[in-house]
Design an enzyme around this catalytic site. Sequence first.
Site, PDB file in Angstrom:
ATOM      1  N   GLU A 176       0.806  -1.228   0.000  1.00  0.00           N
ATOM      2  CA  GLU A 176       0.000   0.000   0.000  1.00  0.00           C
ATOM      3  C   GLU A 176       0.839   1.277   0.000  1.00  0.00           C
ATOM      4  O   GLU A 176       0.589   2.189   0.791  1.00  0.00           O
ATOM      5  CB  GLU A 176      -0.980  -0.019   1.181  1.00  0.00           C
ATOM      6  N   GLU A 227      -5.850 -10.972  -1.503  1.00  0.00           N
ATOM      7  CA  GLU A 227      -6.734 -10.818  -0.331  1.00  0.00           C
ATOM      8  C   GLU A 227      -8.202 -10.755  -0.771  1.00  0.00           C
ATOM      9  O   GLU A 227      -8.953  -9.871  -0.376  1.00  0.00           O
ATOM     10  CB  GLU A 227      -6.374  -9.541   0.439  1.00  0.00           C
TER      11      GLU A 227
HETATM   12  O1  G3I Z   1      -4.061  -8.810  18.601  1.00  0.00           O
HETATM   13  C1  G3I Z   1      -4.854  -7.771  19.187  1.00  0.00           C
HETATM   14  C2  G3I Z   1      -5.414  -8.220  20.516  1.00  0.00           C
HETATM   15  O2  G3I Z   1      -4.344  -8.418  21.405  1.00  0.00           O
HETATM   16  C3  G3I Z   1      -6.376  -7.150  21.015  1.00  0.00           C
HETATM   17  O3  G3I Z   1      -6.979  -7.583  22.198  1.00  0.00           O
HETATM   18  C4  G3I Z   1      -7.466  -6.865  19.986  1.00  0.00           C
HETATM   19  C5  G3I Z   1      -8.420  -5.751  20.419  1.00  0.00           C
HETATM   20  O4  G3I Z   1      -8.945  -5.044  19.321  1.00  0.00           O
HETATM   21  O5  G3I Z   1      -6.842  -6.465  18.803  1.00  0.00           O
HETATM   22  C6  G3I Z   1      -5.988  -7.456  18.251  1.00  0.00           C
HETATM   23  O6  G3I Z   1      -5.433  -6.934  17.101  1.00  0.00           O
HETATM   24  C7  G3I Z   1      -6.276  -6.863  15.972  1.00  0.00           C
HETATM   25  C8  G3I Z   1      -5.626  -7.662  14.872  1.00  0.00           C
HETATM   26  O7  G3I Z   1      -6.342  -7.493  13.667  1.00  0.00           O
HETATM   27  C9  G3I Z   1      -5.548  -9.149  15.199  1.00  0.00           C
HETATM   28  O8  G3I Z   1      -6.819  -9.666  15.341  1.00  0.00           O
HETATM   29  C10 G3I Z   1      -6.428  -5.408  15.572  1.00  0.00           C
HETATM   30  O9  G3I Z   1      -7.191  -4.702  16.540  1.00  0.00           O
HETATM   31  C11 G3I Z   1      -7.111  -5.294  14.223  1.00  0.00           C
HETATM   32  O10 G3I Z   1      -7.090  -3.943  13.786  1.00  0.00           O
HETATM   33  C12 G3I Z   1      -6.376  -6.154  13.218  1.00  0.00           C
HETATM   34  O11 G3I Z   1      -7.051  -6.048  12.005  1.00  0.00           O
HETATM   35  C13 G3I Z   1      -6.345  -6.531  10.876  1.00  0.00           C
HETATM   36  C14 G3I Z   1      -6.076  -5.382   9.899  1.00  0.00           C
HETATM   37  O12 G3I Z   1      -5.448  -5.896   8.751  1.00  0.00           O
HETATM   38  C15 G3I Z   1      -5.190  -4.311  10.502  1.00  0.00           C
HETATM   39  O13 G3I Z   1      -4.951  -3.304   9.595  1.00  0.00           O
HETATM   40  C16 G3I Z   1      -7.208  -7.588  10.207  1.00  0.00           C
HETATM   41  O14 G3I Z   1      -7.308  -8.723  11.074  1.00  0.00           O
HETATM   42  C17 G3I Z   1      -6.581  -8.016   8.886  1.00  0.00           C
HETATM   43  O15 G3I Z   1      -7.503  -8.808   8.175  1.00  0.00           O
HETATM   44  C18 G3I Z   1      -6.278  -6.780   8.034  1.00  0.00           C
HETATM   45  O16 G3I Z   1      -5.639  -7.216   6.863  1.00  0.00           O
HETATM   46  C19 G3I Z   1      -5.283  -6.189   5.927  1.00  0.00           C
HETATM   47  C20 G3I Z   1      -4.045  -6.649   5.210  1.00  0.00           C
HETATM   48  O17 G3I Z   1      -3.038  -6.926   6.142  1.00  0.00           O
HETATM   49  C21 G3I Z   1      -3.578  -5.610   4.195  1.00  0.00           C
HETATM   50  N1  G3I Z   1      -4.635  -5.281   3.276  1.00  0.00           N
HETATM   51  C22 G3I Z   1      -5.882  -4.869   3.909  1.00  0.00           C
HETATM   52  C23 G3I Z   1      -6.367  -5.940   4.858  1.00  0.00           C
HETATM   53  C24 G3I Z   1      -7.699  -5.583   5.454  1.00  0.00           C
HETATM   54  O18 G3I Z   1      -7.590  -4.436   6.251  1.00  0.00           O
END
Ligand code: G3I
Length: 375
Positions: A159, A264
Amino acid sequence: MRGWARRGALTVCAAWLAGTLVSGQAPALKQLVPNGMLIGAALGQRQWDGTDAAAAAIVPVQFSSVSPENALKWGPVHPEAARYNFEPADRYVAYAEAHGLAAIGHVLVWHQQTPAWVFAGEGGGRASREVLLARMREHIQAVVGRYRGRIRGWDVVNEAVDEDGSLRKTPWLEIIGEDYIAKAFEFARAADPKAELYYNDYNLWKPAKLAGALRIVRGLKNGGMRIDAVGEQGHWLIGEPSAAEIDATIAGIAAAGLKTVITELDVDVLPRDEGMYGADLSQQRAYQASTNVYPDGLPQEQQERLARRYADIFRVFLKHRGHVSRVTLWGVTDLYSWLNNFPVRGRVNYPLLWDRQGRPKPAFQAVVEVLKGVR
Ligand code: G3I
């Protein structure tokens, strides 16, 4: 029944269901995709440790590749300067190997999920170019080096392009300058010379953005560097982009001499509104209330609409067989899709090929039929 025993029983049940599908009328996706095309799914811990019994049964049967949804991002894997947390990623790679799946690495250099210390100067303020480059090199050497020969390919930079095609104003760009992208590829190539290296982004169906990504590709090639494919993430809506736009994206990447990886893929069936992005919590609640339109299940006509959409998308991939080397879905079942929480939290979404119980949806059948050439 104890938790692990119940999980085991569920896994066996789901395995039976998936096995039945494979031996019955619906063969596995991995057997149906053209030679030279991998079909993958993104996994989190509950998928590779078996907690998500449905996914545990589906993934080894249906897919030939996996990607880690979060485990190899900078924040999870390298939370502090002097501390790596490789355990989840080690388990991910071991899972892939145990099931003969091509493991993908996601992601080395991104502006999100990167801890603040990475960009911070030692005496306060921002890091210098030299310090940030040294951190980038050390991180890439450690992470790519650890899985050398075991991870098939890496999303090296994610990105980096804005919607208008210019380079996104991230701390990477601001501190290091435009060559941060070339440096990331150089460090990754040195850490595992045989791994495939990708530039990964979303909305590449927008011509200006694709042009920006292809400028990066040309820059790398002119600098004598090898890049193996461009990743189009494929977070698409039910009505956008059109099949023709997806077709043109892959054709444009092929014309630049590169393969496309769809890294994705998912299809959002819920309404979107510009205001949803970055909305604060009170606004999020309002949006959630007004746009969580299928809280109790996707109506049949919407299932069919989603199936037609997936069929159209996979027809384009098939048309470009030879140019599309992998298609990865961003998740396995609808239950754990990130789209249940984006762009607003707490909606019930339906973007994937298996429902919340792990049952194949009409969209799965549609993809099978397209791959079999009967739809
Ligand atoms: O691991 C923490 C946990 O410790 C905490 O308690 C919890 C509370 O919110 O958060 C957890 O982290 C989360 C993480 O996913 C793991 O589940 C984050 O809040 C959450 O924001 C994060 O979201 C991920 C996101 O990327 C972050 O930008 C999504 O799972 C993941 O599917 C998404 O993937 C991205 C690709 O990497 C890049 N392209 C876009 C795609 C979708 O956004």
